[in-house]
Design a protein around this motif. Structure first.
Motif, mmCIF file in Angstrom:
data_model
loop_
_atom_site.group_PDB
_atom_site.id
_atom_site.type_symbol
_atom_site.label_atom_id
_atom_site.label_comp_id
_atom_site.label_asym_id
_atom_site.label_seq_id
_atom_site.Cartn_x
_atom_site.Cartn_y
_atom_site.Cartn_z
ATOM 1 N N LYS A 186 0.838 -1.194 0.000
ATOM 2 C CA LYS A 186 0.000 0.000 0.000
ATOM 3 C C LYS A 186 0.871 1.241 0.000
ATOM 4 C CE LYS A 186 -3.656 -2.274 2.605
ATOM 5 N NZ LYS A 186 -4.414 -2.293 3.841
ATOM 6 N N LYS A 187 0.330 2.317 -0.564
ATOM 7 C CA LYS A 187 1.037 3.596 -0.567
ATOM 8 C C LYS A 187 0.778 4.327 0.753
ATOM 9 C CE LYS A 187 1.038 4.162 -5.511
ATOM 10 N NZ LYS A 187 0.851 5.034 -6.638
ATOM 11 N N ASN A 188 1.650 5.247 1.071
ATOM 12 C CA ASN A 188 1.523 6.118 2.236
ATOM 13 C C ASN A 188 1.604 5.373 3.571
ATOM 14 O OD1 ASN A 188 1.227 8.374 0.527
ATOM 15 N ND2 ASN A 188 -0.944 7.930 0.313
ATOM 16 N N ILE A 189 2.313 4.259 3.578
ATOM 17 C CA ILE A 189 2.605 3.572 4.837
ATOM 18 C C ILE A 189 4.115 3.311 4.870
ATOM 19 C CG2 ILE A 189 0.330 2.483 4.973
ATOM 20 C CD1 ILE A 189 1.678 -0.160 4.139
ATOM 21 N N PRO A 190 4.676 3.091 6.042
ATOM 22 C CA PRO A 190 6.115 2.803 6.099
ATOM 23 C C PRO A 190 6.451 1.567 5.268
ATOM 24 C CG PRO A 190 5.257 3.279 8.280
ATOM 25 C CD PRO A 190 4.073 3.175 7.363
ATOM 26 N N ALA A 191 7.569 1.621 4.590
ATOM 27 C CA ALA A 191 7.974 0.533 3.710
ATOM 28 C C ALA A 191 8.518 -0.652 4.504
ATOM 29 C CB ALA A 191 9.038 1.025 2.744
ATOM 30 N N TYR A 192 8.230 -1.831 4.011
ATOM 31 C CA TYR A 192 8.810 -3.065 4.529
ATOM 32 C C TYR A 192 9.686 -3.601 3.404
ATOM 33 C CZ TYR A 192 9.121 -7.997 5.908
ATOM 34 O OH TYR A 192 9.566 -9.262 6.210
ATOM 35 N N LEU A 193 11.005 -3.423 3.561
ATOM 36 C CA LEU A 193 11.960 -3.748 2.509
ATOM 37 C C LEU A 193 12.870 -4.882 2.952
ATOM 38 C CD1 LEU A 193 12.990 -0.060 1.774
ATOM 39 C CD2 LEU A 193 11.186 -1.394 0.652
ATOM 40 N N GLU A 194 13.346 -5.641 1.978
ATOM 41 C CA GLU A 194 14.269 -6.743 2.258
ATOM 42 C C GLU A 194 15.393 -6.705 1.227
ATOM 43 O OE1 GLU A 194 14.217 -11.624 2.287
ATOM 44 O OE2 GLU A 194 12.445 -10.538 1.636
ATOM 45 N N ASP A 195 16.609 -6.790 1.706
ATOM 46 C CA ASP A 195 17.770 -6.941 0.831
ATOM 47 C C ASP A 195 18.783 -7.729 1.631
ATOM 48 O OD1 ASP A 195 19.421 -6.826 -1.324
ATOM 49 O OD2 ASP A 195 19.740 -4.669 -1.275
ATOM 50 N N TYR A 196 18.961 -8.972 1.305
ATOM 51 C CA TYR A 196 19.808 -9.827 2.128
ATOM 52 C C TYR A 196 21.161 -10.075 1.479
ATOM 53 C CZ TYR A 196 17.974 -13.496 -0.921
ATOM 54 O OH TYR A 196 17.625 -14.244 -2.008
ATOM 55 N N TRP A 197 22.069 -10.507 2.325
ATOM 56 C CA TRP A 197 23.444 -10.807 1.945
ATOM 57 C C TRP A 197 24.144 -9.570 1.405
ATOM 58 C CZ3 TRP A 197 24.794 -15.585 3.525
ATOM 59 C CH2 TRP A 197 26.100 -15.985 3.299
ATOM 60 N N THR A 198 23.968 -8.454 2.091
ATOM 61 C CA THR A 198 24.586 -7.207 1.639
ATOM 62 C C THR A 198 25.668 -6.706 2.580
ATOM 63 O OG1 THR A 198 22.887 -5.902 2.739
ATOM 64 C CG2 THR A 198 22.505 -6.440 0.425
ATOM 65 N N TRP A 199 25.988 -7.485 3.605
ATOM 66 C CA TRP A 199 26.966 -7.016 4.585
ATOM 67 C C TRP A 199 28.302 -6.663 3.937
ATOM 68 C CZ3 TRP A 199 31.653 -9.216 5.324
ATOM 69 C CH2 TRP A 199 31.846 -10.510 4.817
ATOM 70 N N ASP A 200 28.672 -7.347 2.865
ATOM 71 C CA ASP A 200 29.958 -7.072 2.237
ATOM 72 C C ASP A 200 29.854 -6.096 1.067
ATOM 73 O OD1 ASP A 200 28.589 -8.890 0.633
ATOM 74 O OD2 ASP A 200 30.397 -9.944 0.028
ATOM 75 N N LEU A 201 28.644 -5.666 0.738
ATOM 76 C CA LEU A 201 28.441 -4.724 -0.361
ATOM 77 C C LEU A 201 28.316 -3.287 0.119
ATOM 78 C CD1 LEU A 201 25.789 -6.746 -2.410
ATOM 79 C CD2 LEU A 201 28.274 -6.692 -2.731
ATOM 80 N N VAL A 202 27.880 -3.102 1.342
ATOM 81 C CA VAL A 202 27.672 -1.771 1.913
ATOM 82 C C VAL A 202 28.758 -1.554 2.971
ATOM 83 C CG1 VAL A 202 26.047 -0.276 3.136
ATOM 84 C CG2 VAL A 202 25.190 -1.965 1.498
ATOM 85 N N PRO A 203 29.653 -0.594 2.761
ATOM 86 C CA PRO A 203 30.780 -0.412 3.685
ATOM 87 C C PRO A 203 30.369 -0.263 5.156
ATOM 88 C CG PRO A 203 31.064 0.975 1.748
ATOM 89 C CD PRO A 203 29.696 0.355 1.650
ATOM 90 N N GLU A 204 29.254 0.422 5.403
ATOM 91 C CA GLU A 204 28.799 0.602 6.787
ATOM 92 C C GLU A 204 28.414 -0.736 7.410
ATOM 93 O OE1 GLU A 204 28.304 4.468 4.684
ATOM 94 O OE2 GLU A 204 27.893 2.397 4.162
#
Length: 91
Positions: A54-72
């Motif tokens: 639905k629009k206008n609600i907080p997003a529920y996002l998933e992106d897994y196995w990214t610990w080595d792709l995002v420096p932070e």
């Protein structure tokens, strides 16, 4: 190396399989993770998925196995206290 957890916290984990830990990770780490999340949302991996229907609600996002792709995320994995916390919990 100084212990981060109390004997009670470790015992609670052993008895219950989970424990709520307060103030074990400095807010600077949380802010760094927030910056990493913002970067990941802006440039997600091929495994990214939005579960928000639905629009206008907080997003529920998933992106897994990214610990080595995002420096932070990588910095958090290798340099934050979470590895020591896990080690103490698992003895």
């Amino acid at each position: 190396m100084k212990k981060l957890l109390t004997a009670k916290e470790i015992n609670d984990f052993k008895v219950n399989g989970a424990v709520f830990l307060r103030k074990k990770v400095d807010t600077n780490w949380i802010e760094k993770l927030k910056r990493g999340i913002a970067k990941d949302i802006k440039s997600p991996s091929p495994r990214f998925k939005s579960h928000t229907t639905k629009k206008n609600i907080p997003a529920y996002l998933e992106d897994y196995w990214t610990w080595d792709l995002v420096p932070e995320f990588k910095d958090f994995v290798f340099n934050s206290p979470v590895s020591q916390i896990a080690s103490e919990l698992m003895s």
